[in-house]
Design a protein around this motif. Structure first.
Motif, PDB file in Angstrom:
ATOM      1  N   GLY A 167       0.808  -1.206   0.000  1.00  0.00           N
ATOM      2  CA  GLY A 167       0.000   0.000   0.000  1.00  0.00           C
ATOM      3  C   GLY A 167       0.844   1.260   0.000  1.00  0.00           C
ATOM      4  N   ALA A 168       1.926   1.255   0.785  1.00  0.00           N
ATOM      5  CA  ALA A 168       2.804   2.419   0.836  1.00  0.00           C
ATOM      6  C   ALA A 168       3.493   2.643  -0.497  1.00  0.00           C
ATOM      7  CB  ALA A 168       3.835   2.238   1.946  1.00  0.00           C
ATOM      8  N   ALA A 169       3.824   1.556  -1.193  1.00  0.00           N
ATOM      9  CA  ALA A 169       4.555   1.678  -2.461  1.00  0.00           C
ATOM     10  C   ALA A 169       3.638   1.965  -3.643  1.00  0.00           C
ATOM     11  CB  ALA A 169       5.343   0.392  -2.726  1.00  0.00           C
ATOM     12  N   SER A 170       2.434   1.369  -3.634  1.00  0.00           N
ATOM     13  CA  SER A 170       1.603   1.432  -4.844  1.00  0.00           C
ATOM     14  C   SER A 170       0.169   1.890  -4.609  1.00  0.00           C
ATOM     15  CB  SER A 170       1.572   0.055  -5.525  1.00  0.00           C
ATOM     16  OG  SER A 170       2.878  -0.400  -5.797  1.00  0.00           O
ATOM     17  N   GLY A 171      -0.192   2.182  -3.373  1.00  0.00           N
ATOM     18  CA  GLY A 171      -1.524   2.699  -3.115  1.00  0.00           C
ATOM     19  C   GLY A 171      -2.502   1.663  -2.587  1.00  0.00           C
ATOM     20  N   GLY A 172      -3.681   2.187  -2.171  1.00  0.00           N
ATOM     21  CA  GLY A 172      -4.687   1.341  -1.546  1.00  0.00           C
ATOM     22  C   GLY A 172      -5.273   0.298  -2.468  1.00  0.00           C
ATOM     23  N   ARG A 173      -5.426   0.634  -3.761  1.00  0.00           N
ATOM     24  CA  ARG A 173      -5.984  -0.346  -4.694  1.00  0.00           C
ATOM     25  C   ARG A 173      -5.066  -1.561  -4.805  1.00  0.00           C
ATOM     26  NH1 ARG A 173      -8.001   1.810 -10.397  1.00  0.00           N
ATOM     27  NH2 ARG A 173      -9.666   2.566  -9.022  1.00  0.00           N
ATOM     28  N   ALA A 174      -3.765  -1.311  -4.885  1.00  0.00           N
ATOM     29  CA  ALA A 174      -2.811  -2.423  -4.954  1.00  0.00           C
ATOM     30  C   ALA A 174      -2.841  -3.242  -3.670  1.00  0.00           C
ATOM     31  CB  ALA A 174      -1.402  -1.897  -5.221  1.00  0.00           C
ATOM     32  N   ALA A 175      -3.053  -2.590  -2.536  1.00  0.00           N
ATOM     33  CA  ALA A 175      -3.136  -3.308  -1.260  1.00  0.00           C
ATOM     34  C   ALA A 175      -4.334  -4.247  -1.258  1.00  0.00           C
ATOM     35  CB  ALA A 175      -3.230  -2.314  -0.100  1.00  0.00           C
ATOM     36  N   VAL A 176      -5.476  -3.777  -1.773  1.00  0.00           N
ATOM     37  CA  VAL A 176      -6.675  -4.630  -1.831  1.00  0.00           C
ATOM     38  C   VAL A 176      -6.474  -5.761  -2.824  1.00  0.00           C
ATOM     39  CG1 VAL A 176      -9.130  -4.675  -2.441  1.00  0.00           C
ATOM     40  CG2 VAL A 176      -8.225  -2.820  -1.045  1.00  0.00           C
ATOM     41  N   TRP A 177      -5.802  -5.492  -3.947  1.00  0.00           N
ATOM     42  CA  TRP A 177      -5.511  -6.566  -4.903  1.00  0.00           C
ATOM     43  C   TRP A 177      -4.601  -7.618  -4.269  1.00  0.00           C
ATOM     44  CZ3 TRP A 177      -4.317  -3.442 -10.035  1.00  0.00           C
ATOM     45  CH2 TRP A 177      -5.514  -2.879 -10.497  1.00  0.00           C
ATOM     46  N   THR A 178      -3.639  -7.158  -3.464  1.00  0.00           N
ATOM     47  CA  THR A 178      -2.780  -8.109  -2.743  1.00  0.00           C
ATOM     48  C   THR A 178      -3.606  -8.954  -1.789  1.00  0.00           C
ATOM     49  OG1 THR A 178      -0.926  -6.573  -2.884  1.00  0.00           O
ATOM     50  CG2 THR A 178      -0.761  -8.327  -1.245  1.00  0.00           C
ATOM     51  N   LEU A 179      -4.543  -8.298  -1.097  1.00  0.00           N
ATOM     52  CA  LEU A 179      -5.438  -9.012  -0.183  1.00  0.00           C
ATOM     53  C   LEU A 179      -6.239 -10.071  -0.936  1.00  0.00           C
ATOM     54  CD1 LEU A 179      -6.304  -8.660   2.888  1.00  0.00           C
ATOM     55  CD2 LEU A 179      -8.312  -7.501   1.985  1.00  0.00           C
ATOM     56  N   ALA A 180      -6.791  -9.673  -2.100  1.00  0.00           N
ATOM     57  CA  ALA A 180      -7.569 -10.613  -2.906  1.00  0.00           C
ATOM     58  C   ALA A 180      -6.687 -11.761  -3.397  1.00  0.00           C
ATOM     59  CB  ALA A 180      -8.202  -9.888  -4.096  1.00  0.00           C
ATOM     60  N   GLY A 181      -5.449 -11.453  -3.761  1.00  0.00           N
ATOM     61  CA  GLY A 181      -4.528 -12.505  -4.211  1.00  0.00           C
ATOM     62  C   GLY A 181      -4.200 -13.491  -3.107  1.00  0.00           C
ATOM     63  N   LEU A 182      -3.997 -12.976  -1.886  1.00  0.00           N
ATOM     64  CA  LEU A 182      -3.737 -13.865  -0.747  1.00  0.00           C
ATOM     65  C   LEU A 182      -4.933 -14.777  -0.489  1.00  0.00           C
ATOM     66  CD1 LEU A 182      -2.012 -11.402   1.767  1.00  0.00           C
ATOM     67  CD2 LEU A 182      -0.922 -13.291   0.538  1.00  0.00           C
ATOM     68  N   ALA A 183      -6.138 -14.196  -0.551  1.00  0.00           N
ATOM     69  CA  ALA A 183      -7.347 -14.994  -0.318  1.00  0.00           C
ATOM     70  C   ALA A 183      -7.514 -16.062  -1.389  1.00  0.00           C
ATOM     71  CB  ALA A 183      -8.574 -14.085  -0.277  1.00  0.00           C
ATOM     72  N   LEU A 184      -7.296 -15.662  -2.647  1.00  0.00           N
ATOM     73  CA  LEU A 184      -7.496 -16.595  -3.750  1.00  0.00           C
ATOM     74  C   LEU A 184      -6.437 -17.696  -3.756  1.00  0.00           C
ATOM     75  CD1 LEU A 184      -9.233 -17.136  -6.301  1.00  0.00           C
ATOM     76  CD2 LEU A 184      -7.547 -15.804  -7.586  1.00  0.00           C
ATOM     77  N   GLY A 185      -5.169 -17.310  -3.652  1.00  0.00           N
ATOM     78  CA  GLY A 185      -4.094 -18.299  -3.701  1.00  0.00           C
ATOM     79  C   GLY A 185      -4.138 -19.254  -2.524  1.00  0.00           C
ATOM     80  N   GLY A 186      -4.265 -18.704  -1.315  1.00  0.00           N
ATOM     81  CA  GLY A 186      -4.308 -19.562  -0.136  1.00  0.00           C
ATOM     82  C   GLY A 186      -5.548 -20.430  -0.100  1.00  0.00           C
ATOM     83  N   GLY A 187      -6.705 -19.836  -0.457  1.00  0.00           N
ATOM     84  CA  GLY A 187      -7.952 -20.587  -0.405  1.00  0.00           C
ATOM     85  C   GLY A 187      -8.002 -21.718  -1.411  1.00  0.00           C
ATOM     86  N   LEU A 188      -7.578 -21.438  -2.657  1.00  0.00           N
ATOM     87  CA  LEU A 188      -7.586 -22.498  -3.668  1.00  0.00           C
ATOM     88  C   LEU A 188      -6.544 -23.571  -3.357  1.00  0.00           C
ATOM     89  CD1 LEU A 188      -8.137 -20.514  -6.991  1.00  0.00           C
ATOM     90  CD2 LEU A 188      -9.809 -21.773  -5.622  1.00  0.00           C
ATOM     91  N   GLY A 189      -5.396 -23.146  -2.825  1.00  0.00           N
ATOM     92  CA  GLY A 189      -4.389 -24.130  -2.422  1.00  0.00           C
ATOM     93  C   GLY A 189      -4.909 -25.062  -1.344  1.00  0.00           C
ATOM     94  N   PHE A 190      -5.651 -24.491  -0.390  1.00  0.00           N
ATOM     95  CA  PHE A 190      -6.234 -25.303   0.670  1.00  0.00           C
ATOM     96  C   PHE A 190      -7.299 -26.231   0.109  1.00  0.00           C
ATOM     97  CE2 PHE A 190      -8.810 -25.221   4.849  1.00  0.00           C
ATOM     98  CZ  PHE A 190      -8.189 -26.377   5.292  1.00  0.00           C
ATOM     99  N   ALA A 191      -8.098 -25.722  -0.842  1.00  0.00           N
ATOM    100  CA  ALA A 191      -9.128 -26.565  -1.463  1.00  0.00           C
ATOM    101  C   ALA A 191      -8.500 -27.747  -2.187  1.00  0.00           C
ATOM    102  CB  ALA A 191      -9.971 -25.727  -2.430  1.00  0.00           C
ATOM    103  N   VAL A 192      -7.404 -27.508  -2.899  1.00  0.00           N
ATOM    104  CA  VAL A 192      -6.699 -28.596  -3.586  1.00  0.00           C
ATOM    105  C   VAL A 192      -6.173 -29.606  -2.569  1.00  0.00           C
ATOM    106  CG1 VAL A 192      -4.667 -29.162  -4.974  1.00  0.00           C
ATOM    107  CG2 VAL A 192      -6.113 -27.225  -5.612  1.00  0.00           C
TER     108      VAL A 192
END
Length: 426
Positions: A167-192
């Motif tokens: 967020g400090a480097a690229s702004g709040g939108r990038a921070a939320v995209w990072t959050l979404a990426g963590l949710a998607l990657g971790g969640g799908l990995g757990f589902a697998v």
């Protein structure tokens, strides 16, 4: 649309098989939860809105997550776990991206959209703790929950700084995209991971309940556990907020970071030691929660002695936090296990969903209550709120313990009871 019907019979899952990998993926799927506040706050303030308006968006998200706890937990009970998890993970991550892309004229609707996103909150905690109950029984299960609770502390060490840095480097939108990426990657990995364990089908027969050691679902006991967890979250939130305000009033906000880090390290140490300790050192919810509450008590003399003594005050507070923090992970672990003892397998996802709602409600109550008390009387009365909430959790668990749920600290080896955990009914 009709939910897919899992095959009948018990899933073939060997106890202990792939346990560490399963816990690891479960924790990875929860990484995003620890950084939600930071990411959403950065996004909304980047829009030019106030912190109060950011709080409204977070409130919508939190309400949605609170409702989603038992609802999505029931989804885990009725659908194959990997399917339910994959569906909600994709919906939640997509919702976060949609929130971040709201055009200016529609940003006033952000709280409502956040509520919808919260309703899709993936049931990763419910699923992770439910699956552990199929991997082990008795004291071994409680040991796994202590390991899980210890790993939970690492989440708060990793995720918030990562998202804040983005967020400090690229702004709040990038921070939320990072959050979404963590949710998607971790969640799908757990589902697998769940799919590979053949744990997706979790419909059980009556014999599964007997094998799990719980003869029937116990709503009253489950309600007590959820309420106790709510009190624990009030206590944790009160300590965090009170010490943050105290550090700020001293003109050294950085102290709050040291306090949080010291408390987390204490919890890590306590969780690691209790996980590796011999089984005879295990104890049940009443004793674990008593030590948790007593660990909060020692903050009061530390402040009383240290206040007005310059640098010695924060040092004493850090020492008290390090000592008291050792009781956090074991207390959380024993409450996870109490949910297992109060529920039957085919309703355990829903049970852990209510438990997650207790966490959300406790945090939601603790913050404003502590803030109001701090404004009126300062840090010591605010910490009294934490102590009172800690001991309230002890009192709430007394009927559960005395109602027949024999805990490991009652002198009965759980593994010696036929069927694993205590089979006594209330």
């Amino acid at each position: 649309m009709t939910a897919p019907s899992p095959p009948q019979g018990r899933a073939s899952l060997a106890p202990g098989q792939g346990t560490i990998a399963t816990i690891g993926w479960s924790l990875a799927a929860r990484l995003h939860l620890a950084a939600t506040t930071i990411a959403v706050t950065l996004l909304v303030t980047d829009w030019g809105y106030s912190y109060g308006q950011a709080g409204m968006v977070l409130a919508g998200l939190t309400v949605g997550q609170g409702i989603a706890g038992p609802v999505n937990g029931r989804l885990v009970d009725r659908w194959p776990q990997h399917v339910a998890l994959g569906f909600t993970v994709v919906a939640y991550s997509g919702g976060l991206v949609a929130l971040s892309l709201l055009p200016g004229p529609l940003r006033a609707t952000a709280p409502a959209l956040a509520l919808l996103v919260g309703l899709a909150n993936p049931p990763v905690t419910q699923t992770g703790r439910k699956i552990l109950a199929r991997l082990a029984h008795g004291r071994e299960l409680e040991r796994l929950y202590r390991l899980d609770a210890t790993g939970q502390e690492l989440i708060f060490v990793i995720a918030p700084p990562l998202v804040a840095l983005v967020g400090a480097a690229s702004g709040g939108r990038a921070a939320v995209w990072t959050l979404a990426g963590l949710a998607l990657g971790g969640g799908l990995g757990f589902a697998v991971r769940l799919r590979r364990l053949a744990a997706g089908s979790d419909r059980t027969s009556p014999t599964d309940d007997d094998a799990d050691g719980t003869g029937r679902h116990r709503p009253a006991a489950l309600l007590a556990v959820v309420a106790a967890m709510g009190c624990v979250m009030v206590a944790i939130t009160a300590v965090d907020l009170a010490l943050l305000a105290w550090a700020r009033d001293r003109g050294s906000l950085a102290l709050a970071g040291w306090f949080a880090a010291t408390w987390a390290v204490g919890s890590l140490v306590g969780g690691a030691v209790s996980t590796l300790a011999p089984g005879r050192l295990a104890s049940g919810p009443v004793r674990r929660l008593f030590w948790f509450a007593s660990g909060l008590v020692i903050l009061l003399p530390a402040l009383l002695v240290g206040e007005g003594r310059g640098a010695a005050g924060p040092v004493l507070v850090c020492l008290a936090l390090a000592i008291g923090g050792t009781a956090i992970a074991p207390a959380l672990a024993v409450l996870y296990h109490a949910v297992v003892r109060a529920s039957i397998p085919r309703r355990r996802g829903e049970a852990f969903g209510w438990f997650a709602t207790g966490v959300t409600v406790g945090a939601g109550v603790g913050a404003p209550l502590t803030g109001a008390v701090y404004d009126l009387g300062g840090v010591r009365p605010a910490l009294v709120v934490a102590v009172a909430a800690g001991y309230a959790a002890v009192l709430l668990m007394l009927p559960v313990r005395h109602g027949g749920q024999t805990a490991p600290d009652d002198g009965v080896p759980v593994d010696a009871v036929p069927g694993g955990p205590s089979t006594a009914s209330s």
